[in-house]
Design a protein around this motif. Structure first.
Motif, PDB file in Angstrom:
ATOM      1  N   VAL A 293       0.828  -1.208   0.000  1.00 49.12           N
ATOM      2  CA  VAL A 293       0.000   0.000   0.000  1.00 49.12           C
ATOM      3  C   VAL A 293       0.868   1.266   0.000  1.00 49.12           C
ATOM      4  O   VAL A 293       0.657   2.187  -0.784  1.00 49.12           O
ATOM      5  CB  VAL A 293      -0.993  -0.006   1.189  1.00 49.12           C
ATOM      6  CG1 VAL A 293      -1.785   1.282   1.242  1.00 49.12           C
ATOM      7  CG2 VAL A 293      -1.934  -1.200   1.078  1.00 49.12           C
ATOM      8  N   GLY A 294       1.910   1.276   0.849  1.00 48.40           N
ATOM      9  CA  GLY A 294       2.790   2.445   0.924  1.00 48.40           C
ATOM     10  C   GLY A 294       3.409   2.752  -0.438  1.00 48.40           C
ATOM     11  O   GLY A 294       3.519   3.920  -0.842  1.00 48.40           O
ATOM     12  N   GLU A 295       3.791   1.694  -1.158  1.00 45.54           N
ATOM     13  CA  GLU A 295       4.402   1.824  -2.486  1.00 45.54           C
ATOM     14  C   GLU A 295       3.499   2.653  -3.411  1.00 45.54           C
ATOM     15  O   GLU A 295       3.961   3.517  -4.140  1.00 45.54           O
ATOM     16  CB  GLU A 295       4.513   0.405  -3.013  1.00 45.54           C
ATOM     17  CG  GLU A 295       5.360   0.140  -4.190  1.00 45.54           C
ATOM     18  CD  GLU A 295       5.363  -1.388  -4.390  1.00 45.54           C
ATOM     19  OE1 GLU A 295       5.750  -2.113  -3.438  1.00 45.54           O
ATOM     20  OE2 GLU A 295       4.941  -1.840  -5.462  1.00 45.54           O
ATOM     21  N   GLU A 296       2.191   2.403  -3.331  1.00 44.18           N
ATOM     22  CA  GLU A 296       1.258   3.132  -4.201  1.00 44.18           C
ATOM     23  C   GLU A 296       1.173   4.597  -3.808  1.00 44.18           C
ATOM     24  O   GLU A 296       0.772   5.435  -4.595  1.00 44.18           O
ATOM     25  CB  GLU A 296      -0.125   2.484  -4.132  1.00 44.18           C
ATOM     26  CG  GLU A 296      -0.077   1.025  -4.463  1.00 44.18           C
ATOM     27  CD  GLU A 296      -0.963   0.646  -5.630  1.00 44.18           C
ATOM     28  OE1 GLU A 296      -1.600   1.538  -6.213  1.00 44.18           O
ATOM     29  OE2 GLU A 296      -0.993  -0.551  -5.936  1.00 44.18           O
ATOM     30  N   PHE A 297       1.526   4.897  -2.562  1.00 50.92           N
ATOM     31  CA  PHE A 297       1.559   6.299  -2.135  1.00 50.92           C
ATOM     32  C   PHE A 297       2.944   6.899  -2.395  1.00 50.92           C
ATOM     33  O   PHE A 297       3.229   8.005  -1.979  1.00 50.92           O
ATOM     34  CB  PHE A 297       1.219   6.433  -0.648  1.00 50.92           C
ATOM     35  CG  PHE A 297      -0.246   6.310  -0.356  1.00 50.92           C
ATOM     36  CD1 PHE A 297      -1.138   7.299  -0.770  1.00 50.92           C
ATOM     37  CD2 PHE A 297      -0.751   5.220   0.324  1.00 50.92           C
ATOM     38  CE1 PHE A 297      -2.489   7.199  -0.508  1.00 50.92           C
ATOM     39  CE2 PHE A 297      -2.104   5.113   0.597  1.00 50.92           C
ATOM     40  CZ  PHE A 297      -2.968   6.099   0.175  1.00 50.92           C
ATOM     41  N   GLY A 298       3.821   6.132  -3.036  1.00 51.05           N
ATOM     42  CA  GLY A 298       5.118   6.673  -3.422  1.00 51.05           C
ATOM     43  C   GLY A 298       6.256   6.266  -2.519  1.00 51.05           C
ATOM     44  O   GLY A 298       7.379   6.728  -2.683  1.00 51.05           O
ATOM     45  N   ARG A 299       6.008   5.429  -1.503  1.00 52.53           N
ATOM     46  CA  ARG A 299       7.109   5.017  -0.630  1.00 52.53           C
ATOM     47  C   ARG A 299       6.831   3.614  -0.122  1.00 52.53           C
ATOM     48  O   ARG A 299       5.919   3.415   0.689  1.00 52.53           O
ATOM     49  CB  ARG A 299       7.220   5.981   0.557  1.00 52.53           C
ATOM     50  CG  ARG A 299       8.560   5.875   1.276  1.00 52.53           C
ATOM     51  CD  ARG A 299       8.810   7.084   2.131  1.00 52.53           C
ATOM     52  NE  ARG A 299       8.083   7.052   3.375  1.00 52.53           N
ATOM     53  CZ  ARG A 299       8.638   6.797   4.551  1.00 52.53           C
ATOM     54  NH1 ARG A 299       9.936   6.568   4.630  1.00 52.53           N
ATOM     55  NH2 ARG A 299       7.923   6.800   5.644  1.00 52.53           N
ATOM     56  N   ALA A 300       7.610   2.664  -0.628  1.00 52.77           N
ATOM     57  CA  ALA A 300       7.372   1.273  -0.246  1.00 52.77           C
ATOM     58  C   ALA A 300       7.755   1.081   1.216  1.00 52.77           C
ATOM     59  O   ALA A 300       8.867   1.416   1.613  1.00 52.77           O
ATOM     60  CB  ALA A 300       8.199   0.347  -1.131  1.00 52.77           C
ATOM     61  N   ARG A 301       6.829   0.591   2.003  1.00 53.70           N
ATOM     62  CA  ARG A 301       7.096   0.345   3.426  1.00 53.70           C
ATOM     63  C   ARG A 301       6.398  -0.945   3.823  1.00 53.70           C
ATOM     64  O   ARG A 301       5.190  -1.091   3.611  1.00 53.70           O
ATOM     65  CB  ARG A 301       6.488   1.467   4.273  1.00 53.70           C
ATOM     66  CG  ARG A 301       7.175   2.791   4.106  1.00 53.70           C
ATOM     67  CD  ARG A 301       8.296   2.962   5.072  1.00 53.70           C
ATOM     68  NE  ARG A 301       7.810   3.391   6.383  1.00 53.70           N
ATOM     69  CZ  ARG A 301       8.602   3.471   7.439  1.00 53.70           C
ATOM     70  NH1 ARG A 301       9.873   3.134   7.336  1.00 53.70           N
ATOM     71  NH2 ARG A 301       8.130   3.894   8.596  1.00 53.70           N
TER      72      ARG A 301
END
Ligand SMILES: N[C@@H](Cc1c[nH]c[nH+]1)C(=O)O
Length: 383
Positions: A293-301
């Motif tokens: 999910v974070g990846e889709e917001f621009g930062r893979a976590r």
């Protein structure tokens, strides 16, 4: 309370229930804090695109939509706070280290998730970002069990699953991949005839593995049974190893494994779990990994967490006893006011009877009264 005034599956919360819910909210948030989870408060409404970022199509169907009069854009009312908190972690905090966040707030669902479920759950939960190892999942599960215990629920069964098993089974089968939403539904309801029908044009090995999943539930020995019954794909083996490690770590809780219980949101990417209590068919709490999910917001976590509905949890608890309180007469006399203030500051509930209402009592059990005696205001037992 006349429910006919309100839409279906939407209800008022009356004082005794509201008190239980609020007390639970406070003790759970304090518990989360004791593990280092910081409170965040995402908005009730957001632009639809951001609510849907990283979430699956299942979320789209759950979200109430409306038009923003300021921008003309479509907004959605949150149906789940987990992806909002992932956005906060990915965009706003920008921390490299492990971040632990918690939240509590209302969400809205277009349709109830069960026959008697509310469409306005009061969601409370915790999320941990930045650690891909199983230690984070173990902490989340430990905190879930501790939270339920604190709420007074001691008999809990933790049911583990791993969405990686299904994903690995269908990865090389185009027909199966195109039906993944239907597969989730059929597996969740263990609908074997439906599954037979849907898988008729899948590759034989995919079909065989999918048809084995509904029977792979029970105690920890399911993991070994699954190793025999499922294809020896590296992703399947990894998923089963992860489940094995977690089952061993949950301590003395009652743990089961159900490889078809995929009832989370479609954003889940790894180990998932539900907490069940005797007599209730639906899980009281759900959680799991959602690393993309974070990846889709621009930062893979890497991410994992759990959430539950406080209204549902409160319903499981016995009716709260009426709180003891002190009755005081109405009056503005300084000595009386001072006595009342002292009592309130010491933690007592003091109810001033308004003129003409001296003998009314509702929510509270007034077992003492402030009375005037020998020139002083004193506390007297009413027992
Ligand atoms: N928000 C998810 C549970 C969850 C929290 N964090 C990860 N998963 C749900 O309502 O099912």
């Amino acid at each position: 309370m006349p429910n006919w005034l309100l839409p279906e599956n939407i209800a008022d919360v009356l004082p005794s229930e509201a008190r239980k819910i609020e007390e639970l909210r406070r003790v759970l948030l304090d518990k989360f804090r004791s593990y280092g989870y910081e409170l965040v408060m995402p908005p009730m409404l957001e632009y639809l695109e951001s609510l849907l970022t990283g979430a699956g199509q299942d979320m789209d169907l759950k979200i109430f939509k409306l038009v923003d009069q300021l921008s003309g854009r479509t907004m959605g009312v949150r149906a789940d706070m987990t992806t909002q908190v992932a956005r906060i972690d990915a965009h706003l905090l920008n921390r490299r280290s492990v971040t632990r966040l918690c939240y509590a707030g209302s969400v809205l669902h277009t349709r109830p998730s069960g026959l008697h479920a509310t469409r306005e759950p009061l969601q409370i939960g915790v999320e941990i970002y930045g650690h891909a190892g199983l230690e984070a999942d173990a902490e989340i599960q430990e905190l879930l069990l501790a939270s339920l215990k604190l709420a007074g629920i001691s008999r809990v069964r933790l049911d583990l699953c791993h969405v990686g098993v299904l994903r690995a089974i269908i990865a090389d089968d185009e027909n199966a991949k195109n039906c993944d939403a239907e597969l989730f539904c059929l597996l969740e309801s263990k609908d074997t005839p439906g599954l037979r029908k849907l898988t008729s044009d899948f590759l034989p090995q995919t079909r065989e593995a999918l048809l084995a999943l509904p029977a792979l539930y029970g105690d920890a020995s399911v993991i070994e049974r699954a190793r025999d019954a499922l294809p020896k794909l590296p992703e399947v083996t990894r998923a089963l190893d992860e489940l094995d490690t977690l089952v061993r770590q949950v301590g003395n809780a009652d743990v089961t494994v159900d490889l078809a219980d995929l009832r989370g949101y479609h954003y889940h990417s790894g180990v998932m779990f539900g907490a069940y209590v005797p007599g209730l068919p639906n899980a009281v709490a759900r959680g799991g990994r959602y690393d993309h999910v974070g990846e889709e917001f621009g930062r893979a976590r890497p991410a994992t967490g759990f959430s539950l509905d406080l209204r549902e949890l409160a319903r499981l608890l016995p009716v709260a006893e009426r709180k003891r309180a002190v009755m005081a007469p109405w009056g503005t006399e300084p000595a009386l006011r001072q006595k009342i203030n002292e009592l309130r500051e010491s933690g007592e509930v003091v109810i001033q009877a308004l003129p003409g209402h001296e003998h009314e009592q509702d929510e509270f059990d007034c077992d003492r009264a402030v009375v005037f005696n020998n020139g002083n205001w004193i506390l007297q037992s009413l027992g």
